[in-house]
Design a protein around this motif. Sequence first.
Motif, PDB file in Angstrom:
ATOM      1  N   VAL A  43       0.857  -1.199   0.000  1.00 22.98           N
ATOM      2  CA  VAL A  43       0.000   0.000   0.000  1.00 22.98           C
ATOM      3  C   VAL A  43       0.890   1.246   0.000  1.00 22.98           C
ATOM      4  O   VAL A  43       0.664   2.197  -0.764  1.00 22.98           O
ATOM      5  N   LEU A  44       1.917   1.230   0.828  1.00 20.69           N
ATOM      6  CA  LEU A  44       2.852   2.363   0.885  1.00 20.69           C
ATOM      7  C   LEU A  44       3.572   2.548  -0.449  1.00 20.69           C
ATOM      8  O   LEU A  44       3.809   3.677  -0.885  1.00 20.69           O
ATOM      9  N   GLY A  45       3.883   1.429  -1.113  1.00 24.81           N
ATOM     10  CA  GLY A  45       4.629   1.476  -2.370  1.00 24.81           C
ATOM     11  C   GLY A  45       3.764   1.667  -3.602  1.00 24.81           C
ATOM     12  O   GLY A  45       4.286   1.681  -4.726  1.00 24.81           O
ATOM     13  N   GLY A  46       2.442   1.802  -3.427  1.00 14.64           N
ATOM     14  CA  GLY A  46       1.571   2.068  -4.562  1.00 14.64           C
ATOM     15  C   GLY A  46       1.196   0.852  -5.382  1.00 14.64           C
ATOM     16  O   GLY A  46       0.590   0.980  -6.450  1.00 14.64           O
ATOM     17  N   ILE A  47       1.544  -0.326  -4.895  1.00 13.97           N
ATOM     18  CA  ILE A  47       1.197  -1.558  -5.618  1.00 13.97           C
ATOM     19  C   ILE A  47      -0.273  -1.901  -5.357  1.00 13.97           C
ATOM     20  O   ILE A  47      -0.985  -2.347  -6.252  1.00 13.97           O
ATOM     21  N   TYR A  48      -0.702  -1.709  -4.102  1.00 21.20           N
ATOM     22  CA  TYR A  48      -2.115  -1.846  -3.745  1.00 21.20           C
ATOM     23  C   TYR A  48      -2.655  -0.478  -3.337  1.00 21.20           C
ATOM     24  O   TYR A  48      -1.902   0.378  -2.839  1.00 21.20           O
ATOM     25  N   ILE A  49      -3.954  -0.271  -3.533  1.00 23.98           N
ATOM     26  CA  ILE A  49      -4.599   0.946  -3.060  1.00 23.98           C
ATOM     27  C   ILE A  49      -5.582   0.550  -1.952  1.00 23.98           C
ATOM     28  O   ILE A  49      -6.446  -0.310  -2.155  1.00 23.98           O
ATOM     29  N   ALA A  50      -5.423   1.162  -0.788  1.00 21.69           N
ATOM     30  CA  ALA A  50      -6.267   0.821   0.366  1.00 21.69           C
ATOM     31  C   ALA A  50      -7.674   1.370   0.186  1.00 21.69           C
ATOM     32  O   ALA A  50      -7.871   2.418  -0.436  1.00 21.69           O
ATOM     33  N   GLU A  51      -8.664   0.639   0.715  1.00 23.58           N
ATOM     34  CA  GLU A  51     -10.048   1.114   0.685  1.00 23.58           C
ATOM     35  C   GLU A  51     -10.247   2.262   1.680  1.00 23.58           C
ATOM     36  O   GLU A  51     -11.047   3.155   1.459  1.00 23.58           O
ATOM     37  N   GLU A  52      -9.518   2.194   2.795  1.00 26.58           N
ATOM     38  CA  GLU A  52      -9.646   3.225   3.826  1.00 26.58           C
ATOM     39  C   GLU A  52      -8.264   3.566   4.365  1.00 26.58           C
ATOM     40  O   GLU A  52      -7.342   2.761   4.291  1.00 26.58           O
ATOM     41  N   GLY A  53      -8.144   4.786   4.930  1.00 21.49           N
ATOM     42  CA  GLY A  53      -6.898   5.188   5.568  1.00 21.49           C
ATOM     43  C   GLY A  53      -6.190   6.314   4.834  1.00 21.49           C
ATOM     44  O   GLY A  53      -6.526   6.654   3.693  1.00 21.49           O
ATOM     45  N   GLU A  54      -5.193   6.899   5.517  1.00 22.33           N
ATOM     46  CA  GLU A  54      -4.467   8.047   4.968  1.00 22.33           C
ATOM     47  C   GLU A  54      -2.969   7.865   5.161  1.00 22.33           C
ATOM     48  O   GLU A  54      -2.526   7.193   6.099  1.00 22.33           O
ATOM     49  N   ILE A  55      -2.204   8.486   4.250  1.00 26.97           N
ATOM     50  CA  ILE A  55      -0.734   8.447   4.339  1.00 26.97           C
ATOM     51  C   ILE A  55      -0.220   9.876   4.373  1.00 26.97           C
ATOM     52  O   ILE A  55      -0.602  10.712   3.542  1.00 26.97           O
ATOM     53  N   TYR A  56       0.643  10.166   5.344  1.00 21.83           N
ATOM     54  CA  TYR A  56       1.258  11.488   5.477  1.00 21.83           C
ATOM     55  C   TYR A  56       2.772  11.349   5.373  1.00 21.83           C
ATOM     56  O   TYR A  56       3.364  10.453   5.984  1.00 21.83           O
ATOM     57  N   ILE A  57       3.396  12.234   4.606  1.00 18.29           N
ATOM     58  CA  ILE A  57       4.858  12.268   4.518  1.00 18.29           C
ATOM     59  C   ILE A  57       5.320  13.668   4.907  1.00 18.29           C
ATOM     60  O   ILE A  57       4.868  14.668   4.314  1.00 18.29           O
ATOM     61  N   GLU A  58       6.165  13.738   5.942  1.00 22.06           N
ATOM     62  CA  GLU A  58       6.640  15.005   6.515  1.00 22.06           C
ATOM     63  C   GLU A  58       5.455  15.927   6.828  1.00 22.06           C
ATOM     64  O   GLU A  58       5.475  17.125   6.548  1.00 22.06           O
ATOM     65  N   GLY A  59       4.390  15.317   7.377  1.00 25.15           N
ATOM     66  CA  GLY A  59       3.228  16.077   7.829  1.00 25.15           C
ATOM     67  C   GLY A  59       2.206  16.399   6.757  1.00 25.15           C
ATOM     68  O   GLY A  59       1.113  16.868   7.066  1.00 25.15           O
ATOM     69  N   GLN A  60       2.540  16.138   5.496  1.00 21.89           N
ATOM     70  CA  GLN A  60       1.625  16.455   4.397  1.00 21.89           C
ATOM     71  C   GLN A  60       0.884  15.197   3.939  1.00 21.89           C
ATOM     72  O   GLN A  60       1.525  14.163   3.672  1.00 21.89           O
ATOM     73  N   LYS A  61      -0.440  15.293   3.824  1.00 23.32           N
ATOM     74  CA  LYS A  61      -1.206  14.162   3.312  1.00 23.32           C
ATOM     75  C   LYS A  61      -0.892  13.951   1.836  1.00 23.32           C
ATOM     76  O   LYS A  61      -0.874  14.918   1.063  1.00 23.32           O
ATOM     77  N   VAL A  62      -0.610  12.703   1.450  1.00 25.43           N
ATOM     78  CA  VAL A  62      -0.255  12.406   0.056  1.00 25.43           C
ATOM     79  C   VAL A  62      -1.187  11.330  -0.496  1.00 25.43           C
ATOM     80  O   VAL A  62      -1.764  10.547   0.249  1.00 25.43           O
ATOM     81  N   THR A  63      -1.321  11.322  -1.808  1.00 26.23           N
ATOM     82  CA  THR A  63      -2.076  10.279  -2.492  1.00 26.23           C
ATOM     83  C   THR A  63      -1.095   9.381  -3.233  1.00 26.23           C
ATOM     84  O   THR A  63      -0.370   9.844  -4.112  1.00 26.23           O
ATOM     85  N   ILE A  64      -1.045   8.119  -2.843  1.00 25.98           N
ATOM     86  CA  ILE A  64      -0.150   7.166  -3.515  1.00 25.98           C
ATOM     87  C   ILE A  64      -1.035   6.178  -4.263  1.00 25.98           C
ATOM     88  O   ILE A  64      -1.556   5.224  -3.699  1.00 25.98           O
ATOM     89  N   ASP A  65      -1.194   6.461  -5.566  1.00 26.19           N
ATOM     90  CA  ASP A  65      -2.094   5.653  -6.390  1.00 26.19           C
ATOM     91  C   ASP A  65      -1.347   4.824  -7.429  1.00 26.19           C
ATOM     92  O   ASP A  65      -1.923   4.348  -8.397  1.00 26.19           O
ATOM     93  N   GLY A  66      -0.033   4.663  -7.214  1.00 29.39           N
ATOM     94  CA  GLY A  66       0.772   3.853  -8.130  1.00 29.39           C
ATOM     95  C   GLY A  66       2.220   3.877  -7.701  1.00 29.39           C
ATOM     96  O   GLY A  66       2.615   4.667  -6.822  1.00 29.39           O
ATOM     97  N   VAL A  67       3.022   3.015  -8.315  1.00 30.39           N
ATOM     98  CA  VAL A  67       4.445   2.905  -7.958  1.00 30.39           C
ATOM     99  C   VAL A  67       5.176   4.216  -8.236  1.00 30.39           C
ATOM    100  O   VAL A  67       6.026   4.647  -7.453  1.00 30.39           O
ATOM    101  N   LYS A  68       4.837   4.864  -9.356  1.00 33.04           N
ATOM    102  CA  LYS A  68       5.494   6.130  -9.715  1.00 33.04           C
ATOM    103  C   LYS A  68       5.226   7.199  -8.661  1.00 33.04           C
ATOM    104  O   LYS A  68       6.123   7.953  -8.262  1.00 33.04           O
ATOM    105  N   ALA A  69       3.979   7.251  -8.165  1.00 33.01           N
ATOM    106  CA  ALA A  69       3.625   8.225  -7.124  1.00 33.01           C
ATOM    107  C   ALA A  69       4.432   7.970  -5.853  1.00 33.01           C
ATOM    108  O   ALA A  69       4.863   8.912  -5.179  1.00 33.01           O
ATOM    109  N   ALA A  70       4.644   6.688  -5.521  1.00 32.55           N
ATOM    110  CA  ALA A  70       5.454   6.348  -4.345  1.00 32.55           C
ATOM    111  C   ALA A  70       6.886   6.822  -4.527  1.00 32.55           C
ATOM    112  O   ALA A  70       7.477   7.433  -3.623  1.00 32.55           O
ATOM    113  N   GLN A  71       7.463   6.554  -5.704  1.00 28.63           N
ATOM    114  CA  GLN A  71       8.834   6.988  -5.975  1.00 28.63           C
ATOM    115  C   GLN A  71       8.957   8.505  -5.924  1.00 28.63           C
ATOM    116  O   GLN A  71       9.932   9.046  -5.394  1.00 28.63           O
TER     117      GLN A  71
END
Length: 486
Positions: A43-71
């Motif tokens: 989920v963190l790496g963008g291989i799976y997309i979670a049905e629920e939950g949020e990811i924050y990086i350095e305090g900013q909410k991010v959308t990781i919807d694919g491997v490229k977005a994770a990179q």
Amino acid sequence: MKKITKRFPGVLALNDVSLTLKAGEVHALLGENGAGKSTLIKVLGGIYIAEEGEIYIEGQKVTIDGVKAAQENGIAIIHQELVLVPHMTVAENIFLGREPMSGHFVNSKKMTEDAQQLLDAYHMNIKADMLVGKLTIAQQQMVEIVKAISFNSKILVMDEPTSSISDKEVEFLFATMRNLTAKGVGIIYISHKMSELEQICDRVTVMRDGEYVGTKVVKETNKDELIAMMVGRELTNYYTRDFLEPGEVVLQCSHISDGHMAKDASFEVRKGEIVGFAGLVGAGRSEVMKCIFGLTKGYKGEIYIDGKKVEIKSPIDAMKYGIALVPEDRKQEALYKIQSVRYNSTIEVLGSFIKGIFVDNAKEEEITQRYIDMLSTKTPTQDQLVGNLSGGNQQKVVIGRWLATDPRILILDEPTRGVDVGAKSEIYAIMNELVKKGMSIIMISSELPEIINMSDRIYVMNEGNITGCLDRHEVSQESIMKLAAN
């Protein structure tokens, strides 16, 4: 990661899981196979997309919807199962998808030079222009690590990175990790080797059955507490072994050589004993076993079963003499990943339920269920694709498949690689029961505590030769290492 939930058909893989990673720390992620560790990371790496939950990086909410977005968010993942392309060079694998260009063409010379510079900077004895398929598993693992580091990532995930590399390479890996954390990189570290936690990790989060159990500071906890958190109970007997007097010699091998990695191996195996094979990565242990199982054409040496010389030119010959082999690399050598658990469990015993054009489906299901129950394999149904199971449960399916052939001599090559403590304990107990019933087991393992606690005798190999045989009463980690690095 806050309140992450992920579902698959028939499986709630993650249920409300949270994980916090600090800059410059190594944060261990522990749990039995099937606990959801790899799913959370995907989920963190963008291989799976979670049905629920949020990811924050350095305090900013991010959308990781694919491997490229994770990179793009500075996340790099080294997966448990290697994902390199074997027919491409090391350099091509490291820069795959981001090759240096000259106009419309890939600048192969610059790519190879840049890759070699990276490999040399981390003291890897690997040439950038080599084909990945020609490298050992340990070397491929190191290429994966260099590739991940090359992204200049802020967040680096390592899923079982030491599962198939030598102690020397582990030391180098840990030194590399310390360099990265000193620069502020946060590392999520998944490992089943409890001894590694105190060496390299700052905090540890435990998961069980797809749920968050708790987070501890490594210096403020201990192995017993973490195991209890992981399995929901205390494991009183981690290594289960009743040492009985072995019977007659069932297998004798003289001067086995494949002309390459295995140079001169002579040994014997008795009825009802576990014979361990220890040695550094590349010592030739697996190669000797491939000769015995008929996987290597034109090997030299003699094999005797019950004192009679036999010719083993193929796995069919080996199986005829009651030999079974569970290989080290389950992904490449053992599993049909796009087939079901039932297909993978029964592929070696088709004759027991197929007669002419008639298939006894009930018999096939009965065989499959027998080994699911025996090995406590976690799968929703027998029809589940084996590729969707966790690594440890895939390993159990492979072991069950070979037990279905009712072997006299079972060769287990790294049987608990990538397997959690609970599953390891179950595998040890099964091995113990099998030898009590008269089966003979050859176990190759890079984990010295496993070899020492489970083996009646231990052969040690170095550079293709057997350098000694130690009885269980005289064995120690030091005595093994002296022979392994002879």
